[in-house]
Write an enzyme that holds these catalytic residues in place. Structure first.
Site, PDB file in Angstrom:
ATOM      1  N   ASP A   1      20.991  39.910  69.030  1.00 37.02           N
ATOM      2  CA  ASP A   1      22.371  40.365  68.961  1.00 37.02           C
ATOM      3  C   ASP A   1      23.300  39.407  69.717  1.00 37.02           C
ATOM      4  O   ASP A   1      22.959  38.931  70.796  1.00 37.02           O
ATOM      5  CB  ASP A   1      22.446  41.769  69.565  1.00 37.02           C
ATOM      6  CG  ASP A   1      23.793  42.417  69.444  1.00 37.02           C
ATOM      7  OD1 ASP A   1      24.274  42.583  68.313  1.00 37.02           O
ATOM      8  OD2 ASP A   1      24.372  42.784  70.487  1.00 37.02           O
TER       9      ASP A   1
ATOM     10  N   GLU B   1      22.370  36.320  65.661  1.00 36.86           N
ATOM     11  CA  GLU B   1      23.659  36.793  65.129  1.00 36.86           C
ATOM     12  C   GLU B   1      24.750  35.903  65.698  1.00 36.86           C
ATOM     13  O   GLU B   1      24.941  35.838  66.919  1.00 36.86           O
ATOM     14  CB  GLU B   1      23.922  38.243  65.525  1.00 36.86           C
ATOM     15  CG  GLU B   1      25.241  38.758  64.942  1.00 36.86           C
ATOM     16  CD  GLU B   1      25.797  39.981  65.635  1.00 36.86           C
ATOM     17  OE1 GLU B   1      26.582  40.704  65.004  1.00 36.86           O
ATOM     18  OE2 GLU B   1      25.456  40.223  66.811  1.00 36.86           O
TER      19      GLU B   1
END
Length: 527
Positions: free
Chosen positions: A199, A262
């Site tokens: 993330d 990401e």
């Protein structure tokens, strides 16, 4: 060493919204296990789960309070172990969502860190004295609105949170933090997990001097607070690549594991995340198709730019939808969602599918009072309401769409009785059967897996490109019927698959219907 992700399509599941097995209206690990046949029949090669770690759910799992445990809303470790075993038994891989930039403020690490300035874990998070006037240390903004600094009265300092105040950022300049997070990765890798999506990986390192971000000259009122300033100093710092190389080294110490990052950055910055000598993430997520205008000339140009920017040895990847952005059907409509599926699964590189896109799930009807997404609550009418892209999977035309036997935690689409996997499975030309056909074709046509990409033309509204020597792709990215004009070098051409009819065609049509896409066999063509 195997590079299985070069051939496998990835399938993202938002666990709260896939299948409820225990009657609380929320999806869980046992629900996912029960639906593995759907995933296997679809034809993907790996499943990626959005966060399942223990969490107070201030941001629905992206605020982790225990990185080595399963949140009770999803089940327990035994349920995870069963899921992992059955995923592998079907020849699939399992990827987890790793959230290392920040933890929950309920994590024991942060509880220790905020207990005293002298606590050994104080420097595990980012603490700063106030400015001389008592205001926050700098002008950095939270991605969820307002200042990114929260005042802590007992210790007289601010702590930094790039997202919610309940999500304090960890200090990745601290080697103890790095070592602890490496151990988290090893814990799951030892269990047999096949890799991780990391993330907001470009946020891990911040400017060491905490300089103010410069104003964004393109900012206009009505945009989210994060757009007020250019994120020059609060993210995407040069030192982040050393951090990522260390994460990659942990991954590489296990055979055939995958590391995805990401990263929402322009193409030229995105490429840096492949790392020096490709020692960064294997796949820096490429969100160009999520963010672009849906026109053949625009898409043709961005594919060329992305392909040209790839470093030597860098493997491409493509994404149409995810848990943070409007679904593809909501952005372009159902007809174009078909051509988008054909585009995603015929471009060079690893495709990632988002659960529900295979049945064309669109937007959901929600009132402002029922919004759950904390970002949309903090900035109503400004930030995208992510609830709209996280609605439950629709399995059958039975009550609650077969997702649960009670009211679902988010609404279903208005057309759920027709838009579900059971109904579409019986319709030969459904969206679901289109995805299945595309994934089957991708598995058997070598040029769709490994053939070079070459754009032939992108004259609006038609995008035409070639894969290797044997595959041609023609996509009408409009609602208008247009004459079909194939390149003269394509000879002895046949139609392998029509996006609208979901089958081969006996002859080449003279016109290309609006929203139609064709995959062609080129028996005699030029590379």
């Amino acid at each position: 060493m195997s590079r299985w992700w070069r051939e496998a399509a990835l399938y993202q599941i938002y666990p709260r919204s896939f299948q409820d097995s225990d009657g609380d209206g929320i999806g869980d690990l046992e629900g996912i296990r029960r639906c593995l046949d759907h995933i296997a029949e679809l034809g993907v090669g790996a499943v990626w789960l959005s966060p399942i770690f223990r969490s107070p759910m201030a941001d629905f799992g992206y605020d982790v309070s225990d990185y080595r445990n399963i949140d009770p809303s999803f089940g327990d470790m035994a349920a995870f172990d069963r899921l992992l075993q059955e995923v592998h038994a079907r020849g699939l891989k399992l990827l987890l969502d790793f959230v290392p930039n920040h933890s929950s403020d309920q994590h024991p690490w942060f509880q220790e860190s905020r207990s005293s300035r002298k606590n050994p874990r104080r420097d595990w998070y980012i603490w700063r004295d106030p400015a001389p006037d008592g205001s926050p240390p700098n002008n950095w903004m939270s991605n969820f609105g307002g200042s990114a600094w929260a005042w802590d009265e007992p210790t007289g300092q601010y702590y930094y949170h790039a997202f919610l105040a309940e999500q304090p950022d960890l200090n990745w300049r601290n080697p103890e933090v790095r070592a602890a997070m490496h151990d988290v990765l090893r814990f799951w890798l030892d269990k047999g997990v096949d890799g991780f999506r990391v993330d907001v990986i470009w946020h891990l390192i911040k400017n060491a001097q905490f300089r103010d971000n410069p104003p964004n000259p393109a900012y206009v009122p009505g945009r989210p607070d994060i757009d007020r300033f250019l994120q020059v100093h609060s993210a995407d710092q040069p030192e982040v690549h050393d951090v990522i190389a260390e994460l990659r080294a942990v991954i590489e110490s296990y055979p055939d594991r995958l590391l995805i990052g990401e990263i929402y950055l322009p193409i030229e910055r995105l490429m840096a995340y492949y790392g020096h000598d490709n020692r960064g993430v294997h796949l820096p997520f490429n969100f160009q198709l999520i963010q672009c205008t849906w026109r053949a000339d625009v898409i043709g140009k961005l594919i060329d730019e992305y392909e040209a920017a790839l470093p030597e040895g860098g493997w491409p990847n493509w994404v149409l939808s995810n848990h943070d952005q409007p679904r593809i059907a909501a952005r372009v409509g159902e007809a174009q969602a078909r051509t988008a599926a054909m585009l995603l699964l015929t471009l060079r590189g690893t495709p990632t599918l988002y659960y529900g896109d295979e049945i064309g799930i669109d937007d959901i009807d929600m009132s402002e009072e029922t919004v759950l997404d904390p970002a949309a609550i903090n900035e109503p009418g400004v930030s995208f309401n992510r609830d709209r892209s996280r609605s439950p999977m629709q399995w059958t035309k039975q009550e609650f769409a077969g997702f649960s036997n009670v009211k679902t935690w988010l609404p279903l689409t208005d057309d759920w009785k027709q838009r579900n996997a059971a109904v579409q499975g019986e319709e030969p030309a459904s969206m679901l059967n289109l995805y299945r056909a595309l994934l089957r074709l991708r598995c058997v046509e070598g040029d769709l897996l490994a053939g070079a990409y070459r754009r032939i033309s992108s004259d609006n509204p038609v995008l035409i490109y070639q894969r290797g020597q044997t595959i041609g792709v023609v996509l009408n990215l409009s609602s208008e019927n247009v004459p079909l004009v194939l390149p003269p070098e394509w000879r002895n051409v046949s139609v392998l698959l029509s996006a609208r009819k979901v089958k081969p065609l006996p002859h080449i049509p003279t016109d290309l219907s609006g929203g139609e896409g064709l995959i062609l066999r080129i028996a005699d063509g030029a590379e």
